[in-house]
Design an enzyme around this catalytic site. Sequence first.
Site, mmCIF file in Angstrom:
data_model
loop_
_atom_site.group_PDB
_atom_site.id
_atom_site.type_symbol
_atom_site.label_atom_id
_atom_site.label_comp_id
_atom_site.label_asym_id
_atom_site.label_seq_id
_atom_site.Cartn_x
_atom_site.Cartn_y
_atom_site.Cartn_z
ATOM 1 N N ASP A 274 -5.183 -1.395 3.524
ATOM 2 C CA ASP A 274 -5.249 -1.031 4.928
ATOM 3 C C ASP A 274 -4.484 0.282 5.063
ATOM 4 O O ASP A 274 -3.699 0.662 4.186
ATOM 5 C CB ASP A 274 -4.631 -2.122 5.801
ATOM 6 C CG ASP A 274 -5.170 -2.080 7.225
ATOM 7 O OD1 ASP A 274 -5.734 -1.052 7.629
ATOM 8 O OD2 ASP A 274 -5.006 -3.081 7.949
ATOM 9 N N PHE A 275 -4.688 0.983 6.152
ATOM 10 C CA PHE A 275 -4.112 2.318 6.277
ATOM 11 C C PHE A 275 -2.590 2.261 6.293
ATOM 12 O O PHE A 275 -1.989 1.648 7.166
ATOM 13 C CB PHE A 275 -4.654 3.002 7.527
ATOM 14 C CG PHE A 275 -6.024 3.596 7.322
ATOM 15 C CD1 PHE A 275 -6.313 4.879 7.742
ATOM 16 C CD2 PHE A 275 -7.019 2.871 6.680
ATOM 17 C CE1 PHE A 275 -7.567 5.436 7.530
ATOM 18 C CE2 PHE A 275 -8.274 3.418 6.471
ATOM 19 C CZ PHE A 275 -8.552 4.706 6.892
#
Length: 722
Positions: A274-275
């Site tokens: 995920d970012f």
Amino acid sequence: MTSDTTASAPTGRPWNDLSRSPRERAELLVKAMTLEQKIAQLHGSMQTIDIYSLTADMGSLSGEEMEQLAAQIRVERHVAGIEELGIPRFRITNGPVGVGMGDGHPSPPATALPMTIGLAAGFDAALAHEYGSVIGSETATLGQHVLEGPGVCLHRLPTAGRNFEYFSEDPYLSGVMGVAVTRAIQGHDVIAMGKHYVVNDQEYERFRTNVEVDERTLRELYLLPFEMLVKDAGIAAIMSAYNRVRGTYATENRYTLHTILREEWGFEGYVQSDFWSTRSAAPSINAGLDHEMPDAKWLGEDNVKAALQDTSLEIETVDRALVRRYTQMIRFGQLERPYAPGEIDAEAHGAVSRRIGEQIAVLLKNENGTLPLDPGVGTIAVIGQATYVDQACLGGGGSSKVDPLYTVPPVPGLQDVLDGLGSSDVITKVTVADDLSNLAEARSAAESADVVVIMAGLVATEGADQADANMLNDQNRMIAEIGPVNPRTVVVLKDGNPILMPWIDAVPAVLEVWNQGSEDGHVVADLLLGVVNPSGKLPTTYPRSWDDTPFAGHPERYPGTDEGAGYPVIRYTEGLRMGYRWYQSEGIEPLFPFGFGLSYSTFDISDLTVGPTETDGTAPLSVEVTVTNTGDRAGAEVVQVYLELPTSAGEPPRRLVGFAKVRLEPGAAERASVRIDPAATNHPLSVWDDGAHDFVVVPGEYTVHVGTSSADTPLTAAVTVR
């Protein structure tokens, strides 16, 4: 040097030999790369900016800060290409409620679909396939390679900020919907990415919190839909979560990323962070993380070369990560595909969105036949706060938000449908101020109208959970004061989470339509006026009060406690008693149970047959009932099959194991069939056994319960497993 296109296979590029398998081609490609090229392909190409202080505690971000962060993510969702190797710029777009923040300047607009929680309310895999096909088609049309979705975390917490983009509190329903969406997306040669792996069931302190959950609960509930994505849909990618799992960050957790995902389930795709969820270089890649997004904070050249130098990381492990991603890119023909973005057919996809939206609405209450409304009723007062009456309710804040191609606001949509029915009804609208300062004006409009439609709801957002399960801006008081004024008052709920309804006795009709997206105005009008018959069923339980939930008086369950570790620890001590399993286990009657939903028609189910009634636990069970439309309108009913396991299994009272949506004309009857296969990936007859480290079938008497909600299963049959 970068490129958006890939030329036809030239001499000297054996990885472009289409006669070879995708994995063989990927291995040849990686073999031809320099170390610097390999490292450059391990991460996204967003320029590292001073944003990490902003993301240190996403739960504390203001709305403006979230928008700033989203703007950065919006324009940098790619991996730079390598022209000399024929590797295209790898374009990634968010989901799962439509094509969200993609790689573009600015991010390209797309069809804003209904929220995923609403799609699950359809209880219809074919409908989910249509939904996924719109997303896959638009992702491909816009020249993107990856759609970050579906999301299959569960609605453990009723107030979780991302429930709108997850399907359900039930793992089987979530898995069925997720598999259908994934297959449809990947049918357009787009990589689908299941998220957020795993137990990212809340947004509070998601960058820091540690989730402690026992193995049986993890396997039977929270891992199950991911297992279905891998085994039933052949999903190409998985996104790892922000949170810690049993003390180790999800991006560094070898047990979940490797042992379970690859060794046990046979996953052949790649894992993306995920970012900004990556926390290290060598530990992450060694554990099974293959790709860092959106930048090179950890998997950049300095860190990776240092790890290779001190042997905490091997070059073969770097190669492994790249081969996994390139295999999936090649699987879907993405090396050969030129970048040639086209134009989305907004009208055609909007029509699909409208059709989907109409089939997922849930009729919660309908006293005295208040609904559907007569197109010749006279005057209709539409009342509510601006988010719900002035514009289409797109819903879902955060990185999955879609920039819509067009929208249909409530009043224009209602007028369109009335005109189509030849009605001369007059619509009035009162936009109630957020502080309710003009409530008297709204009451006056309600008194003078023939019918009142109150539109209310909730738009949740990534990065923050709700403070409680009430609608914001005192909408409960708004409904409680306006509702009794007119006996023909309908409440239309537009939300992405279950909400409390202290005003439920003040109104005769309640229709849950969810955050509908672009076609909001048309969908709601079609439902209110009976152009279509609502047939949705709740994919999550609506409690009567917060005190009835598993979290009242249990801060260790949520928001977690400080156990001296330096970060919050959330313990899933409710175990398997989550969602409807909790209410049934505790003998608590919710306001509206899982699977509940009314219709403008009436249905009867009868003549249950189940076979075989005695088995060794390996033979599939056949469950059949007759469904009859006993009303005067065409409509659909969802037959739901729940299984009660032997007492020795130590399970909650029931689990959903199958369903079938049956559409019938008035007076018509149809035999509905549900097949329950013990070998299916949802393990319908099995429980997790720690000793065997596997799912096992417990001998004894199983009871099949069949009905139209988790709380209404009048038909039963016994099956003995030897």
